[in-house]
Scaffold this motif. Structure first.
Motif, PDB file in Angstrom:
ATOM      1  N   VAL A  71      40.170  43.079  36.643  1.00  0.00           N
ATOM      2  CA  VAL A  71      40.938  43.175  35.389  1.00  0.00           C
ATOM      3  C   VAL A  71      42.040  44.224  35.534  1.00  0.00           C
ATOM      4  CG1 VAL A  71      40.835  43.722  32.911  1.00  0.00           C
ATOM      5  CG2 VAL A  71      39.070  42.287  33.947  1.00  0.00           C
TER       6      VAL A  71
ATOM      7  N   PHE B 138      44.766  42.588  37.667  1.00  0.00           N
ATOM      8  CA  PHE B 138      45.468  41.586  36.870  1.00  0.00           C
ATOM      9  C   PHE B 138      46.417  42.264  35.891  1.00  0.00           C
ATOM     10  CE2 PHE B 138      46.466  38.877  33.412  1.00  0.00           C
ATOM     11  CZ  PHE B 138      46.513  37.601  33.931  1.00  0.00           C
ATOM     12  N   THR B 139      45.899  43.244  35.159  1.00  0.00           N
ATOM     13  CA  THR B 139      46.700  43.932  34.147  1.00  0.00           C
ATOM     14  C   THR B 139      47.891  44.632  34.779  1.00  0.00           C
ATOM     15  OG1 THR B 139      44.735  44.234  32.782  1.00  0.00           O
ATOM     16  CG2 THR B 139      46.639  45.617  32.264  1.00  0.00           C
TER      17      THR B 139
ATOM     18  N   GLN C 148      46.862  35.760  40.257  1.00  0.00           N
ATOM     19  CA  GLN C 148      46.489  36.075  38.883  1.00  0.00           C
ATOM     20  C   GLN C 148      45.329  35.202  38.392  1.00  0.00           C
ATOM     21  OE1 GLN C 148      47.753  39.111  38.565  1.00  0.00           O
ATOM     22  NE2 GLN C 148      48.710  38.766  36.599  1.00  0.00           N
TER      23      GLN C 148
ATOM     24  N   ALA D 290      41.759  36.744  37.153  1.00  0.00           N
ATOM     25  CA  ALA D 290      41.242  36.465  35.809  1.00  0.00           C
ATOM     26  C   ALA D 290      39.845  35.858  35.886  1.00  0.00           C
ATOM     27  CB  ALA D 290      42.197  35.537  35.060  1.00  0.00           C
TER      28      ALA D 290
ATOM     29  N   SER E 207      35.754  41.232  26.546  1.00  0.00           N
ATOM     30  CA  SER E 207      36.705  41.505  27.623  1.00  0.00           C
ATOM     31  C   SER E 207      36.835  40.302  28.553  1.00  0.00           C
ATOM     32  CB  SER E 207      36.267  42.738  28.421  1.00  0.00           C
ATOM     33  OG  SER E 207      37.077  42.909  29.557  1.00  0.00           O
TER      34      SER E 207
ATOM     35  N   ILE F 174      40.248  38.046  29.193  1.00  0.00           N
ATOM     36  CA  ILE F 174      40.910  37.880  30.495  1.00  0.00           C
ATOM     37  C   ILE F 174      40.886  36.408  30.915  1.00  0.00           C
ATOM     38  CG2 ILE F 174      38.978  38.370  32.074  1.00  0.00           C
ATOM     39  CD1 ILE F 174      42.598  39.685  32.396  1.00  0.00           C
TER      40      ILE F 174
ATOM     41  N   VAL G 108      43.743  33.961  29.464  1.00  0.00           N
ATOM     42  CA  VAL G 108      45.092  33.849  30.038  1.00  0.00           C
ATOM     43  C   VAL G 108      45.260  32.552  30.823  1.00  0.00           C
ATOM     44  CG1 VAL G 108      45.411  36.363  30.114  1.00  0.00           C
ATOM     45  CG2 VAL G 108      44.643  35.154  32.169  1.00  0.00           C
TER      46      VAL G 108
ATOM     47  N   ARG H 235      50.257  37.310  28.004  1.00  0.00           N
ATOM     48  CA  ARG H 235      49.295  37.518  29.095  1.00  0.00           C
ATOM     49  C   ARG H 235      49.086  39.013  29.348  1.00  0.00           C
ATOM     50  NH1 ARG H 235      48.713  33.811  33.430  1.00  0.00           N
ATOM     51  NH2 ARG H 235      49.254  35.507  34.825  1.00  0.00           N
ATOM     52  N   SER H 236      50.166  39.760  29.331  1.00  0.00           N
ATOM     53  CA  SER H 236      50.071  41.206  29.559  1.00  0.00           C
ATOM     54  C   SER H 236      49.235  41.872  28.476  1.00  0.00           C
ATOM     55  CB  SER H 236      51.471  41.831  29.614  1.00  0.00           C
ATOM     56  OG  SER H 236      52.203  41.321  30.692  1.00  0.00           O
TER      57      SER H 236
ATOM     58  N   SER I 246      45.508  41.033  28.704  1.00  0.00           N
ATOM     59  CA  SER I 246      44.850  41.743  29.807  1.00  0.00           C
ATOM     60  C   SER I 246      44.710  43.243  29.503  1.00  0.00           C
ATOM     61  CB  SER I 246      45.587  41.511  31.121  1.00  0.00           C
ATOM     62  OG  SER I 246      46.883  42.066  31.108  1.00  0.00           O
TER      63      SER I 246
ATOM     64  N   SER J 254      41.731  43.526  27.269  1.00  0.00           N
ATOM     65  CA  SER J 254      40.543  43.300  28.083  1.00  0.00           C
ATOM     66  C   SER J 254      40.201  44.548  28.894  1.00  0.00           C
ATOM     67  CB  SER J 254      40.781  42.100  29.011  1.00  0.00           C
ATOM     68  OG  SER J 254      39.692  41.928  29.884  1.00  0.00           O
TER      69      SER J 254
END
Length: 145
Positions: free
Chosen positions: A17, A20-21, A58, A62, A84, A88, A91, A132-133, A136, A139
């Protein structure tokens, strides 16, 4: 045994996570704005290979984040972990259902790279990517508290 699985799932969740973030926020704050400033034609030319590489990474992150957080939820019964994980994971359908039509147009070889349509598609993509940002980020916050 359960404690080692819990530790492993916690690590898997936090690392995937977090990565990804970090990637999503970097794209939203740095890469996409820089791409847009380079001009529409250059932005399209940069978007295409960047998107293809980032999509695989990505989606994998996720998925791993979801697996880790739901495992942690089942072992620890912590609703924050489940929330959480669902955030995630969300997305992926968001990308497939909401962003994908824009992606397909941007990836279409028949798109005029200098057109106003291309510029508007890039701007739309940037706004959609912020979702998406944000998902994440939320999350990531949930797995940290």
């Amino acid at each position: 045994m359960i404690s080692s699985v819990l530790l492993a799932s916690d690590f898997l969740t936090k690392i995937s996570v977090s990565l990804f973030t970090g990637g999503a926020v970097y794209i939203s704050l740095v890469e996409h704005p820089a791409r847009l400033r380079a001009g529409t034609k250059t932005a399209i030319e940069q978007f295409r290979p960047s998107y293809k590489r980032a999509a695989k990474l990505q989606a994998s992150l996720a998925t791993l984040g979801f697996i880790g957080s739901t495992t942690k939820y089942y072992l620890n019964n912590d609703i924050k972990c489940l929330t959480s994980g669902l955030l995630i994971l969300s997305v992926i359908p968001f990308t497939l259902l909401i962003i994908m039509p824009t992606n397909k147009k941007l990836l279409d070889e028949n798109l005029d790279k200098n057109s106003n349509e291309a510029k508007l598609l890039l701007q739309q993509w940037g706004r959609l990517h912020w979702v998406r940002s944000i998902l994440s980020i939320v999350s990531l916050i949930l797995i940290q508290i």
